[in-house]
Design a protein around this motif. Structure first.
Motif, mmCIF file in Angstrom:
data_model
loop_
_atom_site.group_PDB
_atom_site.id
_atom_site.type_symbol
_atom_site.label_atom_id
_atom_site.label_comp_id
_atom_site.label_asym_id
_atom_site.label_seq_id
_atom_site.Cartn_x
_atom_site.Cartn_y
_atom_site.Cartn_z
ATOM 1 N N PHE B 49 -67.486 -21.877 -50.999
ATOM 2 C CA PHE B 49 -66.266 -22.381 -52.033
ATOM 3 C C PHE B 49 -66.463 -21.467 -53.449
ATOM 4 N N VAL B 50 -67.612 -21.245 -53.754
ATOM 5 C CA VAL B 50 -67.581 -20.408 -54.965
ATOM 6 C C VAL B 50 -67.064 -18.962 -54.740
ATOM 7 N N GLU B 51 -67.698 -18.472 -53.432
ATOM 8 C CA GLU B 51 -67.262 -17.008 -53.091
ATOM 9 C C GLU B 51 -66.108 -16.890 -52.393
ATOM 10 N N GLY B 52 -65.634 -18.064 -51.688
ATOM 11 C CA GLY B 52 -64.592 -18.008 -51.026
ATOM 12 C C GLY B 52 -64.677 -17.239 -49.696
ATOM 13 N N LYS B 53 -65.777 -17.312 -49.127
ATOM 14 C CA LYS B 53 -66.358 -16.736 -47.867
ATOM 15 C C LYS B 53 -67.171 -17.969 -47.120
ATOM 16 N N ILE B 54 -66.796 -17.719 -45.588
ATOM 17 C CA ILE B 54 -67.620 -18.771 -44.769
ATOM 18 C C ILE B 54 -68.966 -18.500 -44.661
ATOM 19 N N TYR B 55 -69.736 -19.373 -44.230
ATOM 20 C CA TYR B 55 -71.214 -19.503 -43.893
ATOM 21 C C TYR B 55 -71.262 -18.415 -42.635
ATOM 22 N N GLU B 186 -59.027 -27.883 -44.371
ATOM 23 C CA GLU B 186 -60.473 -27.553 -44.669
ATOM 24 C C GLU B 186 -60.366 -25.975 -44.662
ATOM 25 N N GLY B 187 -59.860 -25.218 -43.588
ATOM 26 C CA GLY B 187 -59.763 -23.803 -43.491
ATOM 27 C C GLY B 187 -59.121 -23.038 -44.249
ATOM 28 N N ALA B 188 -57.801 -23.412 -44.053
ATOM 29 C CA ALA B 188 -56.956 -22.692 -44.886
ATOM 30 C C ALA B 188 -56.853 -23.194 -46.429
ATOM 31 N N GLY B 189 -57.143 -24.443 -46.648
ATOM 32 C CA GLY B 189 -57.066 -24.998 -48.042
ATOM 33 C C GLY B 189 -58.348 -24.478 -48.828
ATOM 34 N N GLY B 190 -59.352 -24.377 -48.071
ATOM 35 C CA GLY B 190 -60.670 -23.999 -48.648
ATOM 36 C C GLY B 190 -60.551 -22.455 -49.092
ATOM 37 N N LEU B 191 -59.948 -21.641 -47.962
ATOM 38 C CA LEU B 191 -59.867 -20.200 -48.261
ATOM 39 C C LEU B 191 -58.781 -19.681 -49.196
ATOM 40 N N LEU B 192 -57.474 -20.362 -48.832
ATOM 41 C CA LEU B 192 -56.465 -19.862 -49.817
ATOM 42 C C LEU B 192 -56.652 -20.453 -51.264
ATOM 43 N N ALA B 193 -57.564 -21.294 -51.437
ATOM 44 C CA ALA B 193 -57.902 -21.763 -53.079
ATOM 45 C C ALA B 193 -58.471 -20.832 -53.656
ATOM 46 N N HIS B 194 -59.169 -19.690 -53.012
ATOM 47 C CA HIS B 194 -59.968 -18.648 -53.744
ATOM 48 C C HIS B 194 -59.412 -17.556 -53.961
ATOM 49 N N PRO B 195 -59.396 -16.990 -55.232
ATOM 50 C CA PRO B 195 -58.524 -15.624 -55.573
ATOM 51 C C PRO B 195 -58.937 -14.690 -54.855
#
Lengths: 57, 310
Positions: B49-55, B186-195
């Protein structure tokens, strides 16, 4: 009363047999999946951003 | 006669007392805590969530039991439904026995107990339903709609991925692509929220708009209708419901003690016909309603929750 108990026991025994068979089948499928590479497919898909999932693909 | 104005200390004590009684009244149930822990556990990659990357670690070889998008930055496990669709789509090249085995194992061990206790998207739906509004009661319409999820399972999880694979040679997870609100949230929300992922905004189109509308519609529906997605749409619930008769963990009814009063069915918010059937998510809400204490949650013969334990 005895018949009812007998039926219950039979049901319970039948259920155990079905559960055991399904459990063995599930384990066999998982092992087969690990060997034939379908686990790797799951991994390959899961470690990339799924464009379809997020509505971009 | 004059009253002395209460001091600040008295006000603080009163406020603390009120807060304490509020917390006691709103204390989360055991099931809610299990849901929360499970949601955190399958989304334990907080760094994502901090880095905007998936595990991308080895845990993603395994599937989560509940619906949880693997493109969520927090997700540490694969989505079983996404994995199943890809396995179906690529079944011409390789049989997706691994996913089938995993789903069978989960279904056999817990069945729809997973929906009631472990699914993160189920938790989201239940929290939305807590918003105080008039609620849609269950009835013949909701019961008929509960069969929709089997059609969605057949069409979007099996037939469409097979059709895409045969006609276009592409592995397309049709449910994820056209419906899944968990992926959008979860996917779009989590990724798009990161700059760092701002480049993804350029790719947003009609498909995303459609999925966002579905997400909003499902969220609104869940406010008024208990677990609307789970009851009417979720193909994963449909798969687990096939194991309702053989699942080891779940709500069990002691037939000999049952007086057929129907109190358990009235108390249940799902579209069940009897306790523990394919619509039952084994939440255990009915346990306390049974006048003869005939209902309990069991794992085989081990009692996990019974009236005297509540």
């Amino acid at each position: 009363m005895k018949d009812k108990k007998q039926n219950l026991w039979d049901d319970s025994r039948c259920l155990t047999v079905v559960r055991t068979a399904l459990l063995l089948l599930a384990v066999c499928l998982i092992i087969h999946g690990i060997l034939n590479g379908s686990m790797k497919d799951v991994f390959q898909k899961a470690v990339r951003i799924c464009m379809e999932c997020i509505g971009l693909g | 006669m004059s009253f002395k104005k209460p001091s600040g200390f008295v006000w603080s004590v009163l406020a603390l007392g009120k807060m304490k009684s509020w917390f006691v009244a709103h204390r989360p149930s055991k099931r809610r805590l299990v849901q929360l822990y499970c949601a955190l556990l399958v989304n334990a990659n907080l760094k994502g969530f901090v880095e905007g990357k998936i595990y991308t670690g080895p845990l993603k070889n395994a599937c989560a039991p509940g619906l949880n998008c693997y493109s969520c930055p927090g997700a540490v496990l694969a989505c079983p439904l996404g994995a199943l669709q890809n396995a179906v789509a690529s079944s011409g090249a390789r049989a997706g026995t691994y996913v089938l085995g995993i789903l069978m194992l989960y279904g056999l061990i817990a069945g729809r107990t997973i929906c009631g206790w472990l699914c993160p998207f189920g938790l989201v739906q239940e929290l939305l339903h807590k918003i105080p509004t008039p609620k849609i009661p269950k009835g013949s319409v909701t019961r008929a709609l509960s069969y929709l999820k089997y059609i969605i399972l057949a069409v979007f999880v099996v037939l469409l991925p097979l059709w895409y694979a045969a006609a276009q040679g592409l592995p397309v997870p049709a449910f994820c692509k056209y419906i899944c609100p968990a992926g959008t949230l979860e996917g779009a929300g989590g990724l798009l929220a990161h700059p760092n992922n701002s480049y993804l905004y350029a790719l947003l189109g009609e498909l995303f708009t459609r999925k966002a509308v579905i997400l909003v519609a499902v969220a609104i529906l869940c406010v008024f209708c208990y677990r609307a997605f789970c009851r009417f749409i979720c193909p994963l619930g449909a798969i687990y419901s096939l194991f309702s008769r053989v699942a080891i963990i779940g709500v069990k009814m002691e037939e000999a003690s049952c007086i057929n009063c129907g109190e358990c069915i009235r108390k249940c918010k799902m579209d069940i016909r009897k306790v523990g059937d394919h619509e039952c998510i084994h939440c255990g809400e009915c346990i306390s309603s049974c006048p003869t204490k005939a209902i309990s949650i069991k794992a085989g013969k081990i009692v996990l929750a019974a009236p005297e334990k509540l």
